[in-house]
Write an enzyme that holds these catalytic residues in place. Structure first.
Site, PDB file in Angstrom:
ATOM      1  N   THR A  97      24.619  66.799  58.665  1.00 26.83           N
ATOM      2  CA  THR A  97      25.243  66.455  57.133  1.00 26.83           C
ATOM      3  C   THR A  97      24.493  67.603  56.348  1.00 26.83           C
ATOM      4  OG1 THR A  97      25.092  63.865  57.750  1.00 26.83           O
ATOM      5  CG2 THR A  97      24.219  64.663  55.511  1.00 26.83           C
ATOM      6  N   LYS A 172      29.976  61.252  53.558  1.00 25.16           N
ATOM      7  CA  LYS A 172      28.524  61.147  54.039  1.00 25.16           C
ATOM      8  C   LYS A 172      28.161  61.107  52.939  1.00 25.16           C
ATOM      9  CE  LYS A 172      25.294  60.541  56.819  1.00 25.16           C
ATOM     10  NZ  LYS A 172      25.057  61.507  57.969  1.00 25.16           N
TER      11      LYS A 172
END
Length: 292
Positions: A97, A172
């Site tokens: 991420t 995300k």
């Protein structure tokens, strides 16, 4: 027939994800800053590499899942990194991420070398990684996605190409914003339950199956009820993710007061020394504020 895959980052998530690919018959070349964390993979036949560069030289598709954007930049774009040592035609898949702008930069610099790149962050925590039920949100070209999709399907159960490079990371961020707000509800609900003298697991049995049901209450709520604050996802990494989302929101001139509030609670968790615990340890912050 198996593929020659590279895997950089064999921690809480990456270790399980790579293991699924290895057991599916793929040849794996692995690197991690702490070699011992790759021991279970080496025992199953993975080949240890001494650097990201060595991984890139041996593998055709190189996966990375590291900690912070700075780690991504060093691992992929650094002098001894993946891109500098990857030949034309290879594919880089960053599952960290990270920042959407960094994903775009990696894609651009890779393309200039004839190397293809995807950003493919995941959601589902350690449980999803172990059970191969991760959601995998991908940014990049359709043709590259199609080339890697069979490997994604070994690691996850909900895989989708969301758009061009950076789109996986933006998706995300949407995920993390929603989880941030949900976690406040989870810990406040369970702290209320505790103060009222209720059995937390029995409460979760009821509210977890109704309109208030969520992955967080049914999975992380159970860990809170059992006093388990071990990391399925580190608080320190969640603070990193919320910081990225807040920075992106600022760039878009978007106000997200709920996210900003939850971010402050998690910063308090860091200040209390909980950065290495799981995100469910937010409960301990609220608990300390209210007295157990």
């Amino acid at each position: 027939m198996g593929r020659r895959i590279g895997w950089i980052g064999t921690g809480v998530m990456g270790g399980s994800m790579c293991m699924h690919l290895l057991k599916a018959g793929n040849e794996a070349f692995v690197y991690n800053r702490t070699k011992s964390k790759a021991g279970h993979l080496i025992a199953e036949g993975a080949v240890w590499c001494d650097s990201p560069a060595e991984v890139a030289k041996n593998a055709d598709i190189i996966f990375t899942i590291v900690g912070y954007p700075s780690d991504v930049e060093q691992t992929i774009l650094g002098e001894d990194g993946v891109l500098a040592n990857a030949k034309s035609g290879k594919i880089i898949v960053d599952m960290t991420t990270s920042e959407p702008a960094l994903a775009e930069r990696i894609s651009s610099e890779a393309s200039a070398k004839g190397v293809m790149a995807l950003d493919a962050p995941v959601s589902g925590g350690d449980l999803g990684a172990r059970n191969a039920t991760l959601a995998i949100m991908v940014g990049g070209e359709q043709s590259v996605f199609d080339e890697v999709k069979d490997l994604f399907e070994i690691m996850g159960s909900n895989i989708r190409l969301m758009g061009k490079s950076g789109a996986g990371q933006h998706t995300k961020m949407c995920n993390q914003i929603l989880i941030a707000g949900t976690m406040i509800g989870v810990v406040e609900s369970l702290l209320y339950s505790y103060k009222a003298g209720m059995d937390l697991n029995e409460v979760i049995d009821v509210i977890g199956s109704g309109a208030a049901g969520s992955w967080s209450i049914n999975n992380l709520g159970r860990r809170i009820a059992d006093g388990d604050f071990n990391p399925g996802f580190f608080i320190k990494h969640f603070v990193k993710d919320m910081g990225i989302a807040l920075d992106e929101a600022k760039r878009m001139k978007l106000s997200l007061p709920g996210l900003a509030l939850v971010n402050q609670f998690y910063i308090a968790a860091m200040a209390l020394g909980y950065e290495e615990l799981g995100t469910q340890a937010l409960y301990k912050v609220l608990e300390s504020m209210n007295g157990k």
